[in-house]
Structure formats: structure tokens, C-alpha cells
Design an enzyme around this catalytic site. Structure first.
Site, short mmCIF file in Angstrom:
data_model
loop_
_atom_site.label_atom_id
_atom_site.label_comp_id
_atom_site.label_asym_id
_atom_site.label_seq_id
_atom_site.Cartn_x
_atom_site.Cartn_y
_atom_site.Cartn_z
N MET A 26 44.95 43.12 41.95
CA MET A 26 43.62 42.96 41.34
C MET A 26 43.76 43.06 39.82
SD MET A 26 41.29 45.32 43.87
CE MET A 26 42.53 46.63 43.93
N THR A 27 43.51 41.96 39.14
CA THR A 27 43.61 41.96 37.69
C THR A 27 42.59 42.90 37.08
OG1 THR A 27 44.44 39.69 37.65
CG2 THR A 27 43.47 40.52 35.62
N GLN A 99 53.58 41.61 41.70
CA GLN A 99 53.12 40.25 41.97
C GLN A 99 53.46 39.37 40.78
OE1 GLN A 99 49.03 38.61 41.66
NE2 GLN A 99 49.09 38.51 43.91
N HIS A 177 52.66 34.98 43.87
CA HIS A 177 51.25 34.61 43.84
C HIS A 177 51.16 33.10 44.00
CE1 HIS A 177 47.09 34.58 43.20
NE2 HIS A 177 46.98 35.24 42.06
N ASN A 180 44.78 31.14 44.91
CA ASN A 180 43.72 31.18 43.90
C ASN A 180 43.82 30.12 42.80
OD1 ASN A 180 42.94 33.36 45.38
ND2 ASN A 180 43.39 34.89 43.82
N TYR A 182 46.45 28.99 41.08
CA TYR A 182 47.46 29.12 40.04
C TYR A 182 48.64 28.18 40.33
CZ TYR A 182 44.44 32.87 38.58
OH TYR A 182 43.33 33.58 38.18
N GLY A 306 37.63 40.72 52.16
CA GLY A 306 36.41 41.18 52.78
C GLY A 306 36.59 41.88 54.12
N GLY A 327 41.14 45.09 48.82
CA GLY A 327 41.01 44.93 47.39
C GLY A 327 39.99 45.89 46.82
#
Length: 376
Positions: A26-27, A99, A177, A180, A182, A306, A327
Site C-alpha cells: 500500500m503506497t 514489492q 508488481h 494496476n 503499471y 475487499g 490492505g
């Protein structure tokens, strides 16, 4: 108290995890000028109840990002800073993977980091992503048209060097990673990859970059490598028609699993929209677990996005998943495992205004290391 499957130990690669309630990347943007800090060490050590912690994304080279103060892993100062954190986590009784992260076309040429890097913004093809918001660039511009990578092997070498640096820092493993929107996902997706050479076109060619990166990481860490995938797409303007998605990810997962990695984590579809696309995501809604779980024969399987502790317990107890990556539950509940063990509620609300420190914000501890343990 009742036995919870999430609290059982699990062998992943060469290491034994004390439980299956892993903490996902989590950034958090608390790395001044991209370097690890004592505050970051406090944050990670607070969450050492996790069997496995995966760091926030570590940039493998300087890139102009809208994530201000995101950490890196490309030089000796990074190695020394992360070694201090890794040693503290091991002392606290947990394991940690780094990561590895490359933004690809989601960088910006006028961001300070990119100027310092002296490199253009790279992508598989010269196709810009929609959206973007770079807070440190005047006018907060959107994404730009990238320069097509001439020789992908040069980027693969950067991933390998980042893995070498991570090993020197003492990390237990690395996670690629590939989710998302990237760089790895940009190669996988036929909307962002229009190459006509051996790195684009067919499913096999579009998967080649990610698989070669994965092989390079395995050369450094052996089995202690994971990969994060989000086949449902959407985030950062990626996403293919369903048939293309199923074909692409079925091939990638099958081939990645043959390499006998530690784990593969599947990120399921999320209904959360992103304002940079005016509330419209290019998502391919499908059940990623049902679509790809059966293809994984060697790696451990984790699910992410979730998931409640109750659902996680059910998935593991029924043998459908080996573990779960949480998360926000870890972000807001440093004592998550204790709450799961005791049946305590997850009642800390996230301080969304402090997920990323505001411009000029001095106290980076707010919304970061100030979430309380359960009062009982």
C-alpha cells in the site's frame, strides 16, 4: 475464541509464515526524497502480527510519479535504509517481501524525479493512458505519450538489480508488481501494447516481458518470489475484452506457475472508481478466482481486494486459497491478527485525508502510525 484458518502457519517458498493473514503493498508516501525513514520502520513494525508483510511499491529506478515521497530500491542508501527496517521486522517476528515497481507510461517527464533520472517516460508502445494528476508538476497535468522501449532487456536488467539490492537489504523475498496498470501490465494488455516485435501482438509475446522479469527475480531469490496480478483491470486505463483477458492471463499464470514461485496473488474486481477517468473504468468484470485458480499447481495462492476476515477464514478452511492479502484492514488495524484471534471488530475508520500527506503537511504520523489497538 474459535480456531481461525487464517491463523495457521504456511510454508511459502523457503520460509515458514506464522499465519496466512498477509499485508498487501500500500503506497503511503512517507519516504522523504524516496528514502526509508524511522517513521516507516515504526509503521511496519506495528503490523508485525502479519505472517508476511509486502512493502509498498519500491521504484526500481528514478521515475516521475504522482506518488510523492514513494520509496525506491535502486542505490546503496536505499539498501541501508531498508536493511534497518527489515532487521526490525525480523526481530519482531515477521517476514517481509519487497514489492518491485516500475510505472512505465504512468510517469511524467517534468516531475522532479524524472528530470533527475535523465530518461524519457517509457512504455511498451507510444500510447498515452487517460487521466493522471501530477501534483508536483505545474498545472497538475495528465499522462503523456511515452517513448516505446527500444530494448526491454534493459528494463529487465533494472528489475534484476533491484532484486539484488533487496537481497542485500535482507528481504525474505520480492513480489513483482504486475497489476494496476503499471509497466508489466502495460505489456500484458493489448490496449497499451501495440508492438509488432517479439514483445507484442500474440498472447505469448505480450506475456514475454513479465515472464522474463519473473525469471530474473527467481535467479536472485529462488522460490522466494511472488507476483501480483489484477486481471479485472480498469485501474490506470488498462483492460481488454473478456476473451482476450482470459486468454492472456490464463497463459501468463500457467507459465509463471511452472517456474515454481512462492505465491501468486490474484486481485479481484473492485467497484471502486477512479476520478481521473470521470468515474468510468476500463474494467473487465469477471471472477478472477474461478477463472484462474485451477491453473495454479505449484505456487501458493492468495486472494486480495475487499476480503473480510470471515470470508478469508472460509476461503482457507475450504482449501480454495492458501492465504489472504489484506490492505485497508492492516492499514487501519495494526493489531489485525489479534482482533481476528479474539473476534474483536474492525472498528477503526481510515483517515482518508492522511493516506497521502498533504502538500506542506508536517506531521506524517497522522493516519499512519496513530491507529489504536482494540480497547477492551
Amino acid at each position: 475464541m474459535t480456531a481461525n484458518a487464517l491463523l495457521q502457519p504456511l510454508q511459502v517458498g523457503a520460509i515458514m509464515l506464522k499465519n496466512r493473514a498477509a499485508m498487501s503493498a500500500m503506497t503511503r508516501n512517507r519516504a522523504p526524497n524516496g528514502y526509508p525513514s524511522d517513521l516507516m520502520k515504526e509503521y511496519y513494525v506495528q503490523r508485525c502480527g502479519a505472517g508476511l508483510i509486502v512493502t509498498e511499491g519500491l521504484l526500481i529506478t528514478r521515475q516521475g510519479t504522482d506518488h510523492l515521497n514513494a520509496p525506491g530500491i535502486w542505490d546503496d542508501k536505499h539498501v541501508a535504509g531498508w536493511k534497518d527496517i527489515v532487521d526490525a521486522i525480523h526481530k519482531a517476528g515477521s517476514k517481509i517481501y519487497a514489492q518491485l515497481w516500475h510505472l512505465g507510461r504512468l510517469s511524467h517527464p517534468e516531475a522532479q524525479e524524472q528530470i533527475l533520472a535523465g530518461e524519457p517516460v517509457y512504455g511498451p508502445s507510444a500510447i498515452a493512458a487517460r487521466g493522471g494528476k501530477f501534483r508536483d508538476v505545474p498545472g497538475s497535468p495528465g499522462f503523456v505519450t511515452p517513448t516505446a522501449i527500444e530494448d526491454p532487456w534493459t528494463i529487465i536488467a533494472q528489475y534484476k538489480q533491484a532484486a539484488i539490492n533487496a537481497k542485500e537489504a535482507g528481504f525474505d523475498g520480492v513480489e513483482l508488481h504486475a497489476a494496476n496498470g503499471y509497466l508489466v501490465m502495460q505489456f500484458l494488455d493489448n490496449t497499451s501494447n501495440k508492438r509488432t516485435d517479439e514483445w507484442g501482438g500474440s498472447v505469448e509475446n505480450r506475456c514475454r516481458f513479465g515472464l522474463e522479469v519473473f525469471k530474473a527475480l527467481i535467479e536472485v531469490f529462488g522460490q522466494d518470489v511472488g507476483v501480483k496480478l489484477s486481471p479485472a483491470g480498469g485501474y490506470n486505463d488498462v483492460g481488454m475484452p473478456l476473451r482476450d483477458t482470459l486468454d492472456t492471463y490464463s497463459y501468463f499464470i500457467t507459465e509463471a506457475d511452472k517456474l515454481n514461485p512462492g505465491y501468486i496473488v490474484l486481485v479481484r474486481y473492485s467497484s471502486i472508481t477512479d476520478e481521473q477517468f470521470d468515474g468510468v473504468l476500463r474494467a473487465t468484470r469477471h471472477d478472477v478466482f474461478k477463472s484462474y485458480r485451477h491453473l495454479i499447481k505449484n505456487a501458493k495462492v492468495f486472494l486480495n481486494s475487499g476480503i473480510s476476515p470471515e470470508e478469508g477464514h472460509q476461503l482457507v478452511s475450504e482449501g480454495k486459497a492458501d492465504g489472504v492479502f489484506f490492505g485497508f484492514s492492516w492499514l487501519t488495524h495494526p493489531d489485525l491478527v489479534e482482533r481476528i484471534k479474539r473476534g474483536y471488530p474492525l472498528d477503526n475508520a481510515p483517515d482518508f485525508l492522511r493516506l497521502i500527506p498533504e502538500d506542506g503537511e508536517r506531521d506524517w504520523s497522522k493516519g499512519y502510525v496513530d491507529y489504536p489497538a482494540y480497547a477492551h
